[in-house]
Design a protein around this motif. Structure first.
Motif, PDB file in Angstrom:
ATOM      1  N   TYR A 126       0.819  -1.209   0.000  1.00  9.43           N
ATOM      2  CA  TYR A 126       0.000   0.000   0.000  1.00  9.43           C
ATOM      3  C   TYR A 126       0.857   1.264   0.000  1.00  9.43           C
ATOM      4  O   TYR A 126       0.405   2.322  -0.441  1.00  9.43           O
ATOM      5  CB  TYR A 126      -1.037  -0.043   1.138  1.00  9.43           C
ATOM      6  N   SER A 127       2.098   1.160   0.448  1.00 10.86           N
ATOM      7  CA  SER A 127       3.003   2.305   0.362  1.00 10.86           C
ATOM      8  C   SER A 127       3.429   2.552  -1.078  1.00 10.86           C
ATOM      9  O   SER A 127       3.448   3.694  -1.560  1.00 10.86           O
ATOM     10  CB  SER A 127       4.248   2.063   1.230  1.00 10.86           C
ATOM     11  N   SER A 128       3.778   1.483  -1.807  1.00 12.79           N
ATOM     12  CA  SER A 128       4.202   1.613  -3.199  1.00 12.79           C
ATOM     13  C   SER A 128       3.057   2.072  -4.101  1.00 12.79           C
ATOM     14  O   SER A 128       3.288   2.717  -5.128  1.00 12.79           O
ATOM     15  CB  SER A 128       4.755   0.281  -3.711  1.00 12.79           C
ATOM     16  N   ALA A 129       1.819   1.752  -3.717  1.00  9.28           N
ATOM     17  CA  ALA A 129       0.656   2.152  -4.522  1.00  9.28           C
ATOM     18  C   ALA A 129       0.477   3.672  -4.519  1.00  9.28           C
ATOM     19  O   ALA A 129      -0.123   4.238  -5.441  1.00  9.28           O
ATOM     20  CB  ALA A 129      -0.608   1.478  -4.003  1.00  9.28           C
ATOM     21  N   LYS A 130       0.990   4.328  -3.482  1.00 11.91           N
ATOM     22  CA  LYS A 130       0.925   5.798  -3.383  1.00 11.91           C
ATOM     23  C   LYS A 130      -0.500   6.329  -3.513  1.00 11.91           C
ATOM     24  O   LYS A 130      -0.775   7.296  -4.242  1.00 11.91           O
ATOM     25  CB  LYS A 130       1.837   6.440  -4.418  1.00 11.91           C
ATOM     26  N   LEU A 131      -1.419   5.675  -2.801  1.00  9.88           N
ATOM     27  CA  LEU A 131      -2.812   6.125  -2.783  1.00  9.88           C
ATOM     28  C   LEU A 131      -3.208   6.614  -1.393  1.00  9.88           C
ATOM     29  O   LEU A 131      -4.382   6.666  -1.053  1.00  9.88           O
ATOM     30  CB  LEU A 131      -3.743   4.980  -3.213  1.00  9.88           C
ATOM     31  N   GLY A 132      -2.212   6.989  -0.611  1.00  8.96           N
ATOM     32  CA  GLY A 132      -2.482   7.462   0.738  1.00  8.96           C
ATOM     33  C   GLY A 132      -2.000   6.465   1.768  1.00  8.96           C
ATOM     34  O   GLY A 132      -1.998   5.252   1.527  1.00  8.96           O
ATOM     35  N   ILE A 133      -1.563   6.976   2.905  1.00  8.48           N
ATOM     36  CA  ILE A 133      -1.081   6.119   3.978  1.00  8.48           C
ATOM     37  C   ILE A 133      -2.028   6.192   5.165  1.00  8.48           C
ATOM     38  O   ILE A 133      -2.896   7.063   5.225  1.00  8.48           O
ATOM     39  CB  ILE A 133       0.348   6.519   4.410  1.00  8.48           C
ATOM     40  N   SER A 134      -1.872   5.275   6.091  1.00  9.31           N
ATOM     41  CA  SER A 134      -2.767   5.238   7.248  1.00  9.31           C
ATOM     42  C   SER A 134      -2.555   6.454   8.145  1.00  9.31           C
ATOM     43  O   SER A 134      -1.506   7.113   8.104  1.00  9.31           O
ATOM     44  CB  SER A 134      -2.527   3.960   8.062  1.00  9.31           C
ATOM     45  N   GLN A 135      -3.549   6.730   8.973  1.00  9.68           N
ATOM     46  CA  GLN A 135      -3.445   7.841   9.911  1.00  9.68           C
ATOM     47  C   GLN A 135      -2.251   7.656  10.843  1.00  9.68           C
ATOM     48  O   GLN A 135      -1.538   8.617  11.155  1.00  9.68           O
ATOM     49  CB  GLN A 135      -4.738   7.952  10.732  1.00  9.68           C
ATOM     50  N   TYR A 136      -2.029   6.426  11.243  1.00 10.34           N
ATOM     51  CA  TYR A 136      -0.907   6.111  12.137  1.00 10.34           C
ATOM     52  C   TYR A 136       0.435   6.442  11.482  1.00 10.34           C
ATOM     53  O   TYR A 136       1.295   7.088  12.078  1.00 10.34           O
ATOM     54  CB  TYR A 136      -0.992   4.629  12.517  1.00 10.34           C
ATOM     55  N   ASP A 137       0.595   6.045  10.227  1.00  7.21           N
ATOM     56  CA  ASP A 137       1.831   6.339   9.501  1.00  7.21           C
ATOM     57  C   ASP A 137       1.974   7.838   9.250  1.00  7.21           C
ATOM     58  O   ASP A 137       3.082   8.378   9.244  1.00  7.21           O
ATOM     59  CB  ASP A 137       1.863   5.592   8.164  1.00  7.21           C
ATOM     60  N   ALA A 138       0.841   8.505   9.031  1.00  9.36           N
ATOM     61  CA  ALA A 138       0.870   9.937   8.727  1.00  9.36           C
ATOM     62  C   ALA A 138       1.387  10.771   9.897  1.00  9.36           C
ATOM     63  O   ALA A 138       1.909  11.871   9.690  1.00  9.36           O
ATOM     64  CB  ALA A 138      -0.527  10.416   8.334  1.00  9.36           C
ATOM     65  N   ILE A 139       1.248  10.267  11.121  1.00 11.50           N
ATOM     66  CA  ILE A 139       1.736  11.003  12.292  1.00 11.50           C
ATOM     67  C   ILE A 139       3.218  11.316  12.137  1.00 11.50           C
ATOM     68  O   ILE A 139       3.655  12.461  12.273  1.00 11.50           O
ATOM     69  CB  ILE A 139       1.521  10.194  13.588  1.00 11.50           C
TER      70      ILE A 139
END
Length: 203
Positions: A126-139
């Motif tokens: 999901y990181s390589s897809a570059k369609l947005g990351i989780s709220q947790y990762d966004a912190i």
């Protein structure tokens, strides 16, 4: 362009499902989970909510807090991870009738190691897809960006993980050898998979 988006969306969603499976494995092994699940389980314990509901609530709060400073990190992948991980994990765990306490500790540790591989693949997809990351990762990304070079992403991520694990522990979550293995194992595996496996898949 449309086909490329569809491919990335499918692989991103598969990645989220992989993470859901891994979280289920961690919860079943019961020797420690990933930091965000640890915190969510703590919230679930004190509120009486299911894990899925507790994690969704945490995600909603984080979305509100990060909507302005971290908006550029959000996308459709953020939405799928926000909704699916907790509820899919709850569903899968409900299908398991065997108790992990009946398993030798070495087997439970091996389960965590398998979970690390699964979640690393999921995160990489999901990181390589570059369609947005989780709220947790966004912190971590948001703090790093607004620190304007004062903090390294890796250091911020470790600090965030430690805080979440500590909060989860204080709220009653299980913290153990699994927590240590996950904290130390996921990063290096993801670091290998993204350039060598999942980035090429997106082409």
């Amino acid at each position: 362009m449309q086909t490329s988006f569809l491919k990335r969306f499918i692989l991103s969603t598969i990645g989220v499902l992989f993470i859901s499976v891994a979280v289920t494995v961690f919860r079943f092994a019961n020797i420690g989970t990933d930091p965000y699940s640890c915190f969510s389980l703590g919230i679930a314990g004190i509120t009486g909510l299911s894990f899925g509901n507790a994690q969704l609530a945490c995600n909603i709060v984080l979305t509100i807090l990060l909507i302005i400073p971290g908006l550029k990190f959000f996308g459709i992948g953020t939405l799928t991870s926000m909704i699916l991980i907790g509820y899919v994990s709850d569903f899968l765990l409900s299908l398991i009738t065997y108790k992990s306490s009946e398993l030798p500790m070495v087997i439970r540790i091996l389960l965590v190691c398998v979970g690390i591989l699964i979640t690393s693949m999921g995160i990489s997809l999901y990181s390589s897809a570059k369609l947005g990351i989780s709220q947790y990762d966004a912190i971590s990304f948001t703090i790093t960006e607004f620190g304007k070079g004062k903090f390294k992403l890796s250091i911020v991520r470790i600090a965030v993980d430690i805080i979440l694990i500590l909060c989860g522990y204080l709220l009653g979550s299980v913290v153990g050898i699994g927590s240590i293995l996950i904290a130390g194992g996921v990063g290096p595996v993801v670091g290998y998979l993204i350039p060598h496996v999942t980035d090429p898949l997106m082409k």
